[in-house]
Write a protein that holds these residues in place. Sequence first.
Motif: not given
Length: 286
Positions: A180-184
């Motif tokens: 998955g994509c972990a957002s910052i």
Amino acid sequence: MRDLPLPTQPLHDLTGRDARASRRSLPGREAASSAGRTRLVVAWARDEAEVREAQRLRHQVFVDEMGARLSPPQGTPAGLDVDLFDAYCEHLLVRAVQDDDSAPVIGTYRVLTPDAARRVGGLYSETEFDLVRLRSLRPTMVELGRSCVHPDHRHGGAILALWGALAEFMHRNQLDTMVGCASISMRDGGHLAASLWEQLRHTHLAPIEWRVRPRLPLPVAELRSDLAVDAPPLIKGYLRCGARVLGAPAWDPDFNTADLPLLMRIEDLPAKYRRHFLGHEPIASL
């Protein structure tokens, strides 16, 4: 046909005490919350109305709180975060059961299983990254996405409850990999994200055979990468559970975030977390 072979199993109270029986209308995992007498009940969405509750929470967090610009399908009711992947995903919900018998959804994840990914034609992450090197993992790989928790409940209990249900789902269905994509947040212009990437590429980078490439790279060469930064709590939690960073971050202008591609395998879950979420010692394979 949906890929949810079994309902979520009962949750052992995260405090170590026996959990109270959940309401009959809310089957699922239950945990004590630190917020007074609130109980957290975790279950998979069973119908469109429950999916709508998750989408409403997502809109509150991503749009109202974070300022995301969404492009939902035509005809989507106002106040919902909806995209084309939602109809193919399983949606995990955390409800905060109150003394007045109300039970709003205060946390959610969506899960795209391998069969569902084939039906929809790919993963959401593929809109941001070239995932060709993960081809060999796909038969037992799920995608996690759209995770969020209501700001009044970001004390850790909701995420732990969600992770417990996810680990159980993976183990029960012989799935071994999560991506998955972990957002910052990019509210600082991207310097935090660039600095975090500079740290993590030295400590948590995946093997070359699993590396991926962003389709719209964050321009890290134009940003500061020397800041002393801490990973956001959710990313820090993933890393503690054995997650690896698959490559440089992508820039998502709609959500105004830098997205790190992460991969986590059940076999890499540290023993203490395996005992916590699955109740047994590490095993060689699922």
